[in-house]
Design an enzyme around this catalytic site. Structure first.
Site, PDB file in Angstrom:
ATOM      1  N   HIS A 102       0.883  -1.165   0.000  1.00  0.00           N
ATOM      2  CA  HIS A 102       0.000   0.000   0.000  1.00  0.00           C
ATOM      3  C   HIS A 102       0.923   1.218   0.000  1.00  0.00           C
ATOM      4  O   HIS A 102       1.993   1.181   0.635  1.00  0.00           O
ATOM      5  CB  HIS A 102      -0.842   0.116   1.267  1.00  0.00           C
ATOM      6  CG  HIS A 102      -1.734  -1.047   1.580  1.00  0.00           C
ATOM      7  ND1 HIS A 102      -1.298  -2.150   2.247  1.00  0.00           N
ATOM      8  CD2 HIS A 102      -3.052  -1.234   1.349  1.00  0.00           C
ATOM      9  CE1 HIS A 102      -2.316  -3.000   2.412  1.00  0.00           C
ATOM     10  NE2 HIS A 102      -3.399  -2.468   1.864  1.00  0.00           N
ATOM     11  N   ASP A 105       2.333   1.998   3.372  1.00  0.00           N
ATOM     12  CA  ASP A 105       3.261   1.039   4.000  1.00  0.00           C
ATOM     13  C   ASP A 105       4.697   1.477   3.769  1.00  0.00           C
ATOM     14  O   ASP A 105       5.564   1.241   4.598  1.00  0.00           O
ATOM     15  CB  ASP A 105       3.176  -0.362   3.369  1.00  0.00           C
ATOM     16  CG  ASP A 105       1.797  -0.959   3.394  1.00  0.00           C
ATOM     17  OD1 ASP A 105       1.036  -0.638   4.305  1.00  0.00           O
ATOM     18  OD2 ASP A 105       1.500  -1.766   2.484  1.00  0.00           O
TER      19      ASP A 105
END
Ligand code: XLS
Ligand code: NI
Ligand code: NI
Length: 437
Positions: A102, A105
């Site tokens: 993501h 992240d």
């Protein structure tokens, strides 16, 4: 080979089934042929950044437990850069070809959207260099549209149009980043695209808005030349009480209604399947017969718990039929098997990262071989084919060809009302499967 964060961990060797070394493969041999493809080509393993690099080991009842070498770095951007280097060290040592992330992240949010995008660009540049120097690849990228408080009421299904616009900006950027890193797919998991209660929800508007949002994504991908596969990842609940993309069939209905079916396939996760009251095989089978099998989030849920425990898959039996479906579908590419799985909170030492992935990779390697032998033998296939033999000629063939209606079937039934059925032989078939383990 990168060797900065886990100096005690060697490149994981293959030692074969007799090995007692938790840091060695017993079954996974990337170049071993299974049928017409190598294990590596069949399985297309991927490490999930959020669990393996960003995950803390915290749960709703307790704080972080994971010991990770990069946590001593306090500057958020320096820590993010260290995590990215650690990611590639893990990929190299495990011989895993892909990773997934993501946006949030890999790089921290800044004070403004502009600053957040700048942070992301910095880390993406570093990832690009690491991809070039190691040959590792991005299986898919995605945007985290569920963690920040702005998404408290959803993103593309928020009641707040400013949030909708922000989510669009975030996905636009995440698609650009995925494209620039050569990502082969782009995933939409609607973590908060659902409702907590219908008492305050306009479900019709929310679903229409989600349909519009995904069309904008399709249009933008076309505009920038991103040809990766768009994937939608079903899950029935958690964190919402009801998520709109609840299972493969609900996704199919949604995609059909909003005319999105030509642009999307499905990313199926074992734990989400069982939360929806289905088996993993059911979900993959459903996707296969509808031509939308895209990719797999490979994990394992606890059958006795009602939430997404995202365990590393180690249950051999449970892994066989999912792979049987994949083989029947002709493979997963450009999708793969992404370890959307986290270590148990008690498995907090750095080498558990490797032990856990090795265990799961061996599980799938072995399950692949079992599934392949089972399919090649045609023991189940022939039985099933024979079970439906009545549709190959006579009245059955007429039904299948669409040549008869109720009146013709009534006339037939009046002449053939003494019916005999044959056993389904479920236990016999299950015993056959056990011979292949
Ligand atoms: C959460 C989901 C998530 C997606 C990516 O339950 O599995 O991790 O795979 O957003
Ligand atoms: Ni997932
Ligand atoms: Ni999940």
């Amino acid at each position: 080979m990168l060797n900065e964060f886990f100096p005690e961990i060697p490149k994981i060797p293959y030692e074969g089934p007799d090995s007692r070394n938790p840091l060695a493969f017993k079954y996974y041999q990337p170049k071993k042929k299974v049928g017409d493809k190598t294990m590596e080509e069949h399985l297309r393993f991927s490490v999930a950044y959020w669990h393996t690099l960003t995950g803390t080991g915290g749960d709703p009842f307790g704080v972080a437990t994971n010991l990770r070498p990069w946590l001593s770095i306090t500057d958020p951007m320096a820590q993010a850069a260290a995590r990215m280097r650690a990611c590639f060290e893990i990929l190299e040592k495990l011989d895993v070809p892909f990773f997934c992330f993501h946006d949030r992240d890999i790089a921290p949010e800044g004070a403004t959207l502009r600053e957040t995008n700048r942070n992301l660009d910095t880390i993406v540049e570093q990832a690009r260099e690491l991809i070039a120097s190691t040959g590792k690849k991005l299986l898919w990228g995605t945007a985290c549209l569920f963690a920040h408080p702005r998404y408290v009421h959803g993103a593309a299904t928020s009641c707040n149009a400013d949030v909708y616009a922000y989510a669009a900006a975030q996905v636009k950027k995440a698609i650009e980043v995925t494209h620039s890193l050569g990502g082969q797919n782009y995933v939409f998991w609607g973590g908060r695209e659902g409702y907590d209660s219908l008492i305050n929800t306009d479900m019709g508007l929310e679903l229409d808005n989600l349909g519009r949002f995904l069309h904008m994504a399709v249009d933008y991908a076309k505009e920038i030349g991103f040809t990766g596969q768009f994937l939608i990842e079903p899950k029935p609940m958690e964190p919402t009480a009801h998520q709109y993309d609840s299972d493969v069939e609900a996704c199919l209905n949604f995609l059909r209604k909003y005319d999105l079916l030509p642009h999307f396939k499905i990313n199926i996760e074992q734990n989400h399947a069982i939360l929806a009251g289905h088996t993993y095989q059911h979900e993959i089978y459903t996707a296969r017969i509808n031509g939308v099998l895209g990719s797999l989030d490979a994990n394992e849920g606890a059958f006795l718990l009602g939430w997404d425990t995202d365990q590393m898959a180690t249950n051999l039996y449970e892994a066989i039929f999912p792979l049987y479906e994949v083989l029947k579908a002709g493979g997963l590419a450009p999708g793969g098997l992404n370890f959307d799985a986290k270590l148990r909170r008690g498995s907090f030492e750095p080498d558990d990262i490797f032990i856990g992935h090795v265990a799961a990779m061996d599980t799938y390697a072995r399950a692949l071989e079992v599934a392949h032998r089972l399919l090649e033998s045609r023991e189940l296939e022939d039985f099933v084919q024979d079970r439906y033999a009545s549709y190959r000629d006579g009245i059955g063939a007429k039904i299948v060809r669409g040549e008869v209606g109720f009146k013709e079937l009534e006339a037939y039934a009046l002449e053939h009302d003494q019916i005999t059925n044959r056993s389904g032989r479920r236990e016999m078939l299950e015993a056959i499967v056990n011979r292949y383990l």
